[in-house]
Design a protein around this motif. Structure first.
Motif, PDB file in Angstrom:
ATOM      1  N   ARG A   1       0.812  -1.217   0.000  1.00 13.18           N
ATOM      2  CA  ARG A   1       0.000   0.000   0.000  1.00 13.18           C
ATOM      3  C   ARG A   1       0.850   1.274   0.000  1.00 13.18           C
ATOM      4  NH1 ARG A   1      -2.777   0.693   4.475  1.00 13.18           N
ATOM      5  NH2 ARG A   1      -4.688   1.519   3.591  1.00 13.18           N
TER       6      ARG A   1
ATOM      7  N   TYR B   1       3.054   0.770   6.646  1.00 17.24           N
ATOM      8  CA  TYR B   1       2.824   0.289   8.004  1.00 17.24           C
ATOM      9  C   TYR B   1       4.034  -0.490   8.485  1.00 17.24           C
ATOM     10  CZ  TYR B   1       1.312  -1.616  12.291  1.00 17.24           C
ATOM     11  OH  TYR B   1       1.280  -1.922  13.624  1.00 17.24           O
TER      12      TYR B   1
ATOM     13  N   GLU C   1      -5.308  -3.084   7.284  1.00 18.62           N
ATOM     14  CA  GLU C   1      -5.309  -3.111   5.818  1.00 18.62           C
ATOM     15  C   GLU C   1      -3.967  -3.574   5.268  1.00 18.62           C
ATOM     16  OE1 GLU C   1      -7.224  -0.540   3.406  1.00 18.62           O
ATOM     17  OE2 GLU C   1      -8.954  -0.254   4.719  1.00 18.62           O
ATOM     18  N   ALA C   2      -2.887  -3.123   5.903  1.00 19.06           N
ATOM     19  CA  ALA C   2      -1.555  -3.526   5.441  1.00 19.06           C
ATOM     20  C   ALA C   2      -1.399  -5.042   5.560  1.00 19.06           C
ATOM     21  CB  ALA C   2      -0.476  -2.813   6.245  1.00 19.06           C
ATOM     22  N   LEU C   3      -1.872  -5.614   6.675  1.00 20.77           N
ATOM     23  CA  LEU C   3      -1.713  -7.049   6.883  1.00 20.77           C
ATOM     24  C   LEU C   3      -2.585  -7.853   5.919  1.00 20.77           C
ATOM     25  CD1 LEU C   3      -1.472  -7.243  10.786  1.00 20.77           C
ATOM     26  CD2 LEU C   3       0.348  -7.576   9.113  1.00 20.77           C
ATOM     27  N   LEU C   4      -3.826  -7.414   5.724  1.00 23.32           N
ATOM     28  CA  LEU C   4      -4.706  -8.121   4.798  1.00 23.32           C
ATOM     29  C   LEU C   4      -4.157  -8.071   3.370  1.00 23.32           C
ATOM     30  CD1 LEU C   4      -6.660  -8.502   7.077  1.00 23.32           C
ATOM     31  CD2 LEU C   4      -8.468  -7.535   5.678  1.00 23.32           C
ATOM     32  N   SER C   5      -3.590  -6.916   3.008  1.00 20.84           N
ATOM     33  CA  SER C   5      -3.082  -6.724   1.642  1.00 20.84           C
ATOM     34  C   SER C   5      -1.954  -7.685   1.297  1.00 20.84           C
ATOM     35  CB  SER C   5      -2.565  -5.301   1.466  1.00 20.84           C
ATOM     36  OG  SER C   5      -3.614  -4.397   1.592  1.00 20.84           O
ATOM     37  N   ILE C   6      -1.222  -8.161   2.314  1.00 19.14           N
ATOM     38  CA  ILE C   6      -0.117  -9.071   2.022  1.00 19.14           C
ATOM     39  C   ILE C   6      -0.506 -10.519   2.301  1.00 19.14           C
ATOM     40  CG2 ILE C   6       1.641  -7.300   2.424  1.00 19.14           C
ATOM     41  CD1 ILE C   6       2.242  -8.868   5.084  1.00 19.14           C
TER      42      ILE C   6
ATOM     43  N   ASN D   1      -4.919   1.221   9.471  1.00 17.73           N
ATOM     44  CA  ASN D   1      -3.811   1.106   8.517  1.00 17.73           C
ATOM     45  C   ASN D   1      -3.104  -0.243   8.662  1.00 17.73           C
ATOM     46  OD1 ASN D   1      -1.874   1.762   6.610  1.00 17.73           O
ATOM     47  ND2 ASN D   1      -0.574   2.838   8.094  1.00 17.73           N
ATOM     48  N   ARG D   2      -2.895  -0.641   9.927  1.00 17.99           N
ATOM     49  CA  ARG D   2      -2.235  -1.908  10.214  1.00 17.99           C
ATOM     50  C   ARG D   2      -3.060  -3.075   9.662  1.00 17.99           C
ATOM     51  NH1 ARG D   2      -0.886  -5.597  15.152  1.00 17.99           N
ATOM     52  NH2 ARG D   2      -2.854  -6.631  14.841  1.00 17.99           N
TER      53      ARG D   2
ATOM     54  N   GLN E   1      -6.083   1.364  14.440  1.00 18.96           N
ATOM     55  CA  GLN E   1      -5.194   0.390  13.796  1.00 18.96           C
ATOM     56  C   GLN E   1      -5.660   0.029  12.393  1.00 18.96           C
ATOM     57  OE1 GLN E   1      -2.421  -0.518  15.082  1.00 18.96           O
ATOM     58  NE2 GLN E   1      -2.633   0.064  17.207  1.00 18.96           N
TER      59      GLN E   1
ATOM     60  N   GLN F   1     -12.923  -9.656   3.116  1.00 22.67           N
ATOM     61  CA  GLN F   1     -12.737  -8.214   2.940  1.00 22.67           C
ATOM     62  C   GLN F   1     -13.350  -7.489   4.131  1.00 22.67           C
ATOM     63  OE1 GLN F   1     -14.984  -8.222  -0.642  1.00 22.67           O
ATOM     64  NE2 GLN F   1     -13.233  -8.602  -1.980  1.00 22.67           N
TER      65      GLN F   1
ATOM     66  N   PRO G   1      -8.112 -12.199   7.986  1.00 20.30           N
ATOM     67  CA  PRO G   1      -8.705 -11.250   8.930  1.00 20.30           C
ATOM     68  C   PRO G   1      -8.669 -11.722  10.396  1.00 20.30           C
ATOM     69  CG  PRO G   1     -10.040 -11.338   6.962  1.00 20.30           C
ATOM     70  CD  PRO G   1      -8.987 -12.400   6.807  1.00 20.30           C
TER      71      PRO G   1
ATOM     72  N   ALA H   1      -5.272 -11.064  11.764  1.00 20.51           N
ATOM     73  CA  ALA H   1      -4.965  -9.644  11.889  1.00 20.51           C
ATOM     74  C   ALA H   1      -5.757  -8.989  13.020  1.00 20.51           C
ATOM     75  CB  ALA H   1      -5.261  -8.927  10.569  1.00 20.51           C
TER      76      ALA H   1
END
Lengths: 231, 257
Positions: free
Chosen positions: A80, A84, B161-166, B158-159, B156, B254, B170, B173
């Motif tokens: 992103r 983070y 979303e960052a974790l889900l994106s990689i 941002n955290r 949290q 999601q 859920p 996270a």
């Protein structure tokens, strides 16, 4: 050869994408366009962080909705724009991210390798809290890269970097991806970087002035192969 | 030991004079909450007078139905209070909170009244005050846990979303946020245990001693109720958050909040 991604008449909320949008395998694809025109939305659609309201997103010829979303995101990894990092050192950050991914921690040698790719000179026990935004983002990039995805989606990877560092980091990342045949899709508004590194460019441009939906033109298939960056 | 002194109404009303002290402090420090002070004092008085009248009636006519109704009303009001303070959470989450609070609260009440005290659940003299303490504390705990969870979730974002994106699932996270909020909700009860008996005699024990119960009996009640409160707090918050957080993402993993 199958497309890496195909988008057919995709719309999400107030963004309408071109009727057909194709991203080829084995290329470095850049996505350009003004902010608010769906660049980040496009990346999120590509690893199923969001699902299209209408239309189809195909990954390697199959509907993206048929893939296990978590496994897909491990394969099509989305880095992103908002950095983070956890509290602590570079080494601790790698360990934390690997713990969340349920992977054994990487060796110090491996970490060093990925830091070098992203042009980071810090020691592994340097505290990430004391670093600049650009340095933190490159560490985040290094972590994402180290997961060895098949496709890497980068959202404005260089927005916090000066031109020289941006060039160096992106060059390292692209070189690594080409070596390991990782497909790279980059959102960037930096035209110099786009001109230097892109094999193909997708332009998302506002065409109509309707308030409700925004339409785009695309020249993805022109495959703007520019001199000096042929693989 | 003496039986409790029944308060004379005139002497009792002297205590309201203390509110003038509060009023004076508010005036001096320019705290514009005099209206709230007035409303709160009035509400407390009216609500307790009503409770007194209802309890008098129930004790004189000890029908099981009255006890059950009282218990149901108490639980419903606790659920209503929590949900009205957490309007932002989604519908399924609200149902989970309601079921968790009622389910765990009533289970602990049944265990406490029937197994620990060993009287009938329909005995209003035991069931009504003890379940009030148990369900009231469960309500406070769940309220605290939910607020902390909501704050954590937005802080949290941002955290997450960052974790889900990689490619982090859920649950993986989000569970750290659930655990942190559970800890926050448990801390007040645990801290209260530490000071108990030294700084003050807790409420239940004070009441029993005032009405002439032997101190050793009253401490047993006190210890039992505090353990029951700790148990109900952790259970109610755990169930609310542990099942509730699963309503925050869809089948495609999601985030939906």
């Amino acid at each position: 050869m199958k497309n890496l991604f195909t988008l057919e008449e995709v719309a999400f909320e107030d963004v309408t994408f071109p009727p057909l949008l194709e991203i080829k395998k084995g290329e470095v694809t850049f996505i350009c366009g003004k902010s608010g025109h769906g660049k980040s939305t496009l990346l999120k659609l590509l690893n199923n962080m969001i699902s299209a309201d209408s239309g189809k997103v195909l990954y390697l010829g199959n509907s993206i909705e048929n893939y296990n979303p978590v496994q897909l995101r491990q394969e099509v990894l989305f880095c992103r724009q908002a950095t983070y990092l956890f509290e602590g050192t570079i080494y601790e950050n790698f360990n934390q991210f690997y713990r969340y991914r349920e992977l054994p921690p990487p060796s110090k040698k491996e970490i060093r390798h990925y830091l070098d790719i992203c042009a980071i000179e810090f020691d592994l026990d340097a505290d990430c809290n004391l670093m600049s935004g650009g340095e933190r983002h490159r560490i985040y990039l290094a972590i994402c890269l180290s997961f060895q995805p098949k496709v890497l989606l980068l959202d404005e990877p260089t927005s916090a970097l000066d031109d020289a560092t941006a060039h160096e980091a992106l060059k390292g990342i692209i070189h690594h991806c080409e070596e390991h045949s990782i497909d790279l899709i980059v959102v960037s508004h930096n035209t110099t970087l786009t001109d230097t590194f892109a094999h193909a460019v997708i332009r998302l441009e506002n065409k109509s002035c309707s308030n409700q939906s925004i339409a785009y033109s695309v020249d993805a298939d022109t495959h703007a192969r520019l001199e000096g960056n042929k693989p | 030991m003496n039986e409790i002194v029944v308060l004379n109404l005139w002497q009792f009303s002297l205590v309201y004079l203390l509110l003038i002290v509060v009023l004076a402090i508010m005036k001096k420090c320019q705290i514009n909450q005099t209206k709230l002070l007035f409303v709160a004092s009035l509400r407390m008085t009216v609500q307790l007078v009503l409770a007194g009248l209802i309890l008098t009636f129930i004790f004189e006519n000890p029908h099981p139905l009255f006890t059950v109704l009282y218990l149901a009303a108490m639980t419903a009001f606790a659920i209503y209070t929590i949900l009205s303070r957490n309007k932002e959470i989604n519908k399924r989450f609200k149902v989970i909170v309601a079921v968790s609070l009622a389910g765990t609260g009533l289970s602990i009440v049944v265990f406490f009244i029937m197994a620990v005290v060993g009287v009938s659940l329909f005995n209003p003299q035991y069931t009504i005050p003890l379940s009030g303490m148990i369900i009231g504390n469960a309500m406070t705990g769940v309220g605290l846990g939910l607020r902390s969870f909501r704050e954590n979730l937005s802080a949290q974002r941002n955290r997450t979303e960052a974790l889900l994106s990689i490619g982090v699932s859920p649950p993986k996270a989000l569970t750290p946020l659930v655990n942190e909020s559970l800890e926050t909700a448990l801390m007040p009860t645990l801290h209260a245990m530490i000071g108990m008996g030294i700084i003050s005699l807790p409420g239940l024990m004070t009441g029993q001693i005032l009405s002439g119960v032997m101190p050793m009996t009253s401490i047993m009640y006190q210890i039992a109720i505090i353990i029951a409160i700790t148990a109900v707090t952790s259970l109610a918050v755990f169930c609310s958050l542990h099942f509730g957080y699963k309503t925050l993402y869809n089948k495609r993993q999601q985030m939906t909040y």
